[in-house]
Design a protein around this motif. Structure first.
Motif, PDB file in Angstrom:
ATOM      1  N   SER A  64       9.681  -8.876 -15.580  1.00  0.00           N
ATOM      2  CA  SER A  64      10.621  -7.853 -16.034  1.00  0.00           C
ATOM      3  C   SER A  64      11.782  -7.820 -15.056  1.00  0.00           C
ATOM      4  O   SER A  64      11.596  -7.445 -13.894  1.00  0.00           O
ATOM      5  N   GLY A  65      12.962  -8.245 -15.499  1.00  0.00           N
ATOM      6  CA  GLY A  65      14.090  -8.325 -14.581  1.00  0.00           C
ATOM      7  C   GLY A  65      13.790  -9.293 -13.458  1.00  0.00           C
ATOM      8  O   GLY A  65      13.524 -10.478 -13.688  1.00  0.00           O
ATOM      9  N   ASP A  66      13.777  -8.779 -12.202  1.00  0.00           N
ATOM     10  CA  ASP A  66      13.466  -9.623 -11.053  1.00  0.00           C
ATOM     11  C   ASP A  66      12.072  -9.333 -10.498  1.00  0.00           C
ATOM     12  O   ASP A  66      11.773  -9.633  -9.339  1.00  0.00           O
ATOM     13  N   SER A  67      11.196  -8.774 -11.331  1.00  0.00           N
ATOM     14  CA  SER A  67       9.859  -8.399 -10.878  1.00  0.00           C
ATOM     15  C   SER A  67       8.775  -9.133 -11.669  1.00  0.00           C
ATOM     16  O   SER A  67       8.950  -9.449 -12.855  1.00  0.00           O
ATOM     17  N   LEU A  68       7.666  -9.384 -10.984  1.00  0.00           N
ATOM     18  CA  LEU A  68       6.491  -9.990 -11.594  1.00  0.00           C
ATOM     19  C   LEU A  68       5.350  -8.981 -11.569  1.00  0.00           C
ATOM     20  O   LEU A  68       5.053  -8.394 -10.526  1.00  0.00           O
ATOM     21  N   PHE A  69       4.709  -8.783 -12.718  1.00  0.00           N
ATOM     22  CA  PHE A  69       3.541  -7.914 -12.824  1.00  0.00           C
ATOM     23  C   PHE A  69       2.396  -8.715 -13.448  1.00  0.00           C
ATOM     24  O   PHE A  69       2.562  -9.271 -14.540  1.00  0.00           O
ATOM     25  N   LYS A  97       2.027  -6.359  -8.149  1.00  0.00           N
ATOM     26  CA  LYS A  97       3.422  -6.051  -8.442  1.00  0.00           C
ATOM     27  C   LYS A  97       4.293  -6.611  -7.326  1.00  0.00           C
ATOM     28  O   LYS A  97       4.065  -6.314  -6.149  1.00  0.00           O
ATOM     29  N   THR A  98       5.294  -7.413  -7.693  1.00  0.00           N
ATOM     30  CA  THR A  98       6.126  -8.006  -6.656  1.00  0.00           C
ATOM     31  C   THR A  98       7.557  -8.225  -7.124  1.00  0.00           C
ATOM     32  O   THR A  98       7.801  -8.468  -8.311  1.00  0.00           O
ATOM     33  N   LYS A  99       8.472  -8.156  -6.201  1.00  0.00           N
ATOM     34  CA  LYS A  99       9.856  -8.547  -6.420  1.00  0.00           C
ATOM     35  C   LYS A  99      10.000 -10.024  -6.086  1.00  0.00           C
ATOM     36  O   LYS A  99       9.351 -10.531  -5.165  1.00  0.00           O
ATOM     37  N   VAL A 100      10.843 -10.707  -6.826  1.00  0.00           N
ATOM     38  CA  VAL A 100      11.109 -12.119  -6.564  1.00  0.00           C
ATOM     39  C   VAL A 100      12.590 -12.273  -6.259  1.00  0.00           C
ATOM     40  O   VAL A 100      13.449 -12.003  -7.105  1.00  0.00           O
ATOM     41  N   ILE A 101      12.869 -12.662  -5.025  1.00  0.00           N
ATOM     42  CA  ILE A 101      14.256 -12.853  -4.591  1.00  0.00           C
ATOM     43  C   ILE A 101      14.411 -14.314  -4.197  1.00  0.00           C
ATOM     44  O   ILE A 101      13.856 -14.759  -3.182  1.00  0.00           O
ATOM     45  N   GLY A 102      15.132 -15.059  -5.025  1.00  0.00           N
ATOM     46  CA  GLY A 102      15.260 -16.486  -4.767  1.00  0.00           C
ATOM     47  C   GLY A 102      13.910 -17.158  -4.912  1.00  0.00           C
ATOM     48  O   GLY A 102      13.270 -17.102  -5.959  1.00  0.00           O
ATOM     49  N   LYS A 103      13.447 -17.752  -3.818  1.00  0.00           N
ATOM     50  CA  LYS A 103      12.146 -18.435  -3.822  1.00  0.00           C
ATOM     51  C   LYS A 103      11.113 -17.677  -2.993  1.00  0.00           C
ATOM     52  O   LYS A 103      10.132 -18.254  -2.528  1.00  0.00           O
ATOM     53  N   THR A 157       2.938  -5.903  -3.657  1.00  0.00           N
ATOM     54  CA  THR A 157       1.696  -5.204  -3.335  1.00  0.00           C
ATOM     55  C   THR A 157       0.621  -5.584  -4.340  1.00  0.00           C
ATOM     56  O   THR A 157       0.874  -5.676  -5.546  1.00  0.00           O
ATOM     57  N   LEU A 158      -0.580  -5.791  -3.824  1.00  0.00           N
ATOM     58  CA  LEU A 158      -1.734  -6.103  -4.658  1.00  0.00           C
ATOM     59  C   LEU A 158      -2.755  -4.979  -4.505  1.00  0.00           C
ATOM     60  O   LEU A 158      -3.146  -4.634  -3.400  1.00  0.00           O
ATOM     61  N   PHE A 159      -3.138  -4.399  -5.623  1.00  0.00           N
ATOM     62  CA  PHE A 159      -4.157  -3.351  -5.642  1.00  0.00           C
ATOM     63  C   PHE A 159      -5.426  -3.939  -6.247  1.00  0.00           C
ATOM     64  O   PHE A 159      -5.387  -4.545  -7.316  1.00  0.00           O
ATOM     65  N   SER A 160      -6.545  -3.776  -5.566  1.00  0.00           N
ATOM     66  CA  SER A 160      -7.800  -4.289  -6.096  1.00  0.00           C
ATOM     67  C   SER A 160      -8.911  -3.267  -5.896  1.00  0.00           C
ATOM     68  O   SER A 160      -8.842  -2.435  -4.986  1.00  0.00           O
ATOM     69  N   GLY A 161      -9.914  -3.346  -6.748  1.00  0.00           N
ATOM     70  CA  GLY A 161     -11.017  -2.406  -6.655  1.00  0.00           C
ATOM     71  C   GLY A 161     -10.549  -0.979  -6.870  1.00  0.00           C
ATOM     72  O   GLY A 161      -9.599  -0.699  -7.597  1.00  0.00           O
ATOM     73  N   PHE A 162     -11.212  -0.045  -6.201  1.00  0.00           N
ATOM     74  CA  PHE A 162     -10.896   1.369  -6.363  1.00  0.00           C
ATOM     75  C   PHE A 162      -9.926   1.890  -5.319  1.00  0.00           C
ATOM     76  O   PHE A 162      -9.238   2.880  -5.553  1.00  0.00           O
ATOM     77  N   ALA A 163      -9.855   1.221  -4.160  1.00  0.00           N
ATOM     78  CA  ALA A 163      -9.041   1.811  -3.088  1.00  0.00           C
ATOM     79  C   ALA A 163      -8.415   0.788  -2.151  1.00  0.00           C
ATOM     80  O   ALA A 163      -7.934   1.157  -1.089  1.00  0.00           O
ATOM     81  N   THR A 164      -8.375  -0.479  -2.519  1.00  0.00           N
ATOM     82  CA  THR A 164      -7.831  -1.489  -1.622  1.00  0.00           C
ATOM     83  C   THR A 164      -6.389  -1.811  -1.985  1.00  0.00           C
ATOM     84  O   THR A 164      -6.084  -2.144  -3.126  1.00  0.00           O
ATOM     85  N   LYS A 165      -5.519  -1.707  -0.988  1.00  0.00           N
ATOM     86  CA  LYS A 165      -4.105  -2.010  -1.164  1.00  0.00           C
ATOM     87  C   LYS A 165      -3.719  -3.101  -0.170  1.00  0.00           C
ATOM     88  O   LYS A 165      -3.979  -2.977   1.025  1.00  0.00           O
ATOM     89  N   GLU A 206      -0.728  -6.075   1.126  1.00  0.00           N
ATOM     90  CA  GLU A 206       0.663  -6.508   1.110  1.00  0.00           C
ATOM     91  C   GLU A 206       0.711  -8.019   0.881  1.00  0.00           C
ATOM     92  O   GLU A 206      -0.060  -8.771   1.484  1.00  0.00           O
ATOM     93  N   VAL A 207       1.626  -8.443   0.018  1.00  0.00           N
ATOM     94  CA  VAL A 207       1.711  -9.851  -0.358  1.00  0.00           C
ATOM     95  C   VAL A 207       3.111 -10.380  -0.076  1.00  0.00           C
ATOM     96  O   VAL A 207       4.103  -9.800  -0.521  1.00  0.00           O
ATOM     97  N   LYS A 208       3.171 -11.471   0.664  1.00  0.00           N
ATOM     98  CA  LYS A 208       4.437 -12.160   0.907  1.00  0.00           C
ATOM     99  C   LYS A 208       4.216 -13.644   0.659  1.00  0.00           C
ATOM    100  O   LYS A 208       3.134 -14.176   0.912  1.00  0.00           O
ATOM    101  N   GLY A 209       5.255 -14.303   0.148  1.00  0.00           N
ATOM    102  CA  GLY A 209       5.085 -15.721  -0.097  1.00  0.00           C
ATOM    103  C   GLY A 209       6.385 -16.395  -0.460  1.00  0.00           C
ATOM    104  O   GLY A 209       7.433 -15.756  -0.610  1.00  0.00           O
ATOM    105  N   ASN A 210       6.318 -17.706  -0.595  1.00  0.00           N
ATOM    106  CA  ASN A 210       7.480 -18.491  -0.968  1.00  0.00           C
ATOM    107  C   ASN A 210       7.059 -19.647  -1.859  1.00  0.00           C
ATOM    108  O   ASN A 210       5.931 -20.159  -1.772  1.00  0.00           O
ATOM    109  N   LEU A 211       7.973 -20.044  -2.740  1.00  0.00           N
ATOM    110  CA  LEU A 211       7.724 -21.161  -3.632  1.00  0.00           C
ATOM    111  C   LEU A 211       7.599 -22.434  -2.815  1.00  0.00           C
ATOM    112  O   LEU A 211       8.478 -22.768  -2.019  1.00  0.00           O
ATOM    113  N   ASP A 212       6.468 -23.137  -2.977  1.00  0.00           N
ATOM    114  CA  ASP A 212       6.203 -24.313  -2.154  1.00  0.00           C
ATOM    115  C   ASP A 212       5.289 -25.271  -2.935  1.00  0.00           C
ATOM    116  O   ASP A 212       4.093 -25.037  -3.040  1.00  0.00           O
TER     117      ASP A 212
END
Length: 411
Positions: free
Chosen positions: A187-192, A205-211, A216-224, A226-232
């Protein structure tokens, strides 16, 4: 804390008990869009509803990408619609508002005891995943080098995504396994993307800027996380065959463990002599173990006459065979397994070390051993990249089958 759990249990009992007075219609057959209310917001997934074999029963399949499955016929408990996930000790209990709307809870248990729950809702007639989308400005197709962090703990990972229009499928691979069949939208510049299978819940849920991605990744009932990465395109995990190994002085496995039916299985038994043997450390509660078992079951049927044997060593949440045995047997039945599954104990490091003292370290479920005709361990593979990972899965299958056929030819 005790008061909180008592309140939740009371509300759950009150809700379920009152469903009988609020619903008298069957769900509309066809496609539904469902949603769990998670800590990260609405976590969507898709359902298909078909008639069951008996009156007032239904085949309700959960759909994630190319995966479509159910773990038992859905039925009415009173007038409450129950969608069971018995392998995972969980269920959805919902009130039908007419025939095209459901509201209720996904309820997670452990050994039959209430653990937690998330609000659930579903509407008939939609195959969409995320809604209210903007025109895509990005394309996330490709391989991503990803770091997933909780506080100071970082997990190197590999993301693989395929985008067609605004629709996205893919997975995230780690040394312990993969995040299975992720599905979502741009959606726009975001990936869900999201995932739900009755055991594991994930919302990314993440924003994609360039590559680059930052989200943020939410899993289970209470785990949050942080996700960072690059196209490789060269992103990869460590060699999964070199993470787990035998301690100096060991070259084989040795265990003697019970099956739920009371038989004791040892690798010294006659049935394993001069055979190529595959041993899988697993659990009936483990989605990645289900993926591997779905491969191993037909593989064994095809190759057992050639001299291949398979043993699953299952670690379950109860130390009591009376509790864990039926779970193991149910797993065998649901997957269609013809090879023996034995009970190893509870899934913790101490128990693993007792059953497999020859291992340097245990990293995750499943872990798979390939043993040659002389009883020596020739290969140990940590984790499992299932069919949701695409080429990673097909490459593993080809390599695994080549290894087994090579060992079968040895004297």
């Amino acid at each position: 804390m005790i008061k909180r759990y008592l309140l939740i249990a009371f509300l759950n009992f009150f809700f379920v008990g009152n469903l009988a007075a609020q619903s008298s219609k069957n769900p509309q057959l066809g496609s539904w869009r469902a949603e769990l209310r998670s800590q990260g917001g609405g976590l969507p997934f898709n359902l298909s509803v078909a008639a069951g074999k008996q009156k007032n029963t239904f085949i309700i399949k959960v759909i994630n990408g190319s995966e479509s499955f159910h773990l038992g016929e859905s039925y009415f408990r009173g007038d409450s619609l129950v969608i069971p996930f018995d392998l995972y000790d969980s269920e959805i209990v919902a009130r039908l508002d007419g025939s095209q709307k459901m509201t209720g809870y996904w309820i997670k248990k452990r050994n039959g005891k209430f653990v937690n729950q998330l609000p659930f809702s579903a509407l008939y007639g939609s195959k969409e995943r995320f809604t209210g989308l903007k025109t895509p400005k990005i394309n996330v197709s490709g391989t991503w080098n990803v770091d997933i962090a909780v506080e100071d703990k970082h997990t190197p990972s590999v993301g693989v995504f395929k985008q067609v229009g605004n629709k996205v499928t893919g997975s995230i691979l780690q040394t312990s396994g993969d995040y299975r069949f992720l599905q979502g939208n741009v959606s726009g510049d975001s990936l869900f993307v999201s995932y739900f299978d009755g055991s594991f819940v994930l919302l990314f849920k993440t924003k994609v800027i360039g590559k680059e991605i930052n989200g943020t990744l939410f899993s289970g009932f209470a785990t949050k996380k942080e996700v960072k990465g690059n196209l490789d395109p060269k992103a990869s995990l460590p060699d999964l065959k070199k993470l787990t190994f035998l301690k100096p002085g060991y070259d084989r496995l040795n265990f003697s463990l019970p099956t739920p039916k009371g038989e004791t299985i040892s690798l010294q038994d006659e049935r394993f002599k001069n055979k190529v043997v595959i041993v899988e450390i697993m659990g009936s509660w483990c989605p990645n173990c289900i993926d591997e078992a779905r491969f191993l079951a037909p593989f064994y049927s095809k190759n057992k006459a050639k001299g291949v044997e398979v043993v699953g060593v299952s670690f379950e949440y109860s130390p009591e065979m009376a509790v864990s045995g039926p779970k193991i047997e149910n797993f065998k039945k649901k997957i269609g397994i013809d090879y023996p599954l034995v009970f190893g104990g509870v899934p913790n490091d101490e128990t693993i070390a007792q059953v497999f003292p020859m291992l340097n370290k245990f990293y995750g479920y499943p872990t798979t051993f390939v043993i040659d005709k002389k009883g020596k361990v020739r290969e140990i593979h940590t984790g499992f990249s299932g069919p949701g990972t695409g080429l990673y899965y097909t490459d593993w299958v080809q390599e695994f089958e080549k290894t087994i056929q090579t060992l079968l030819k040895e004297k």
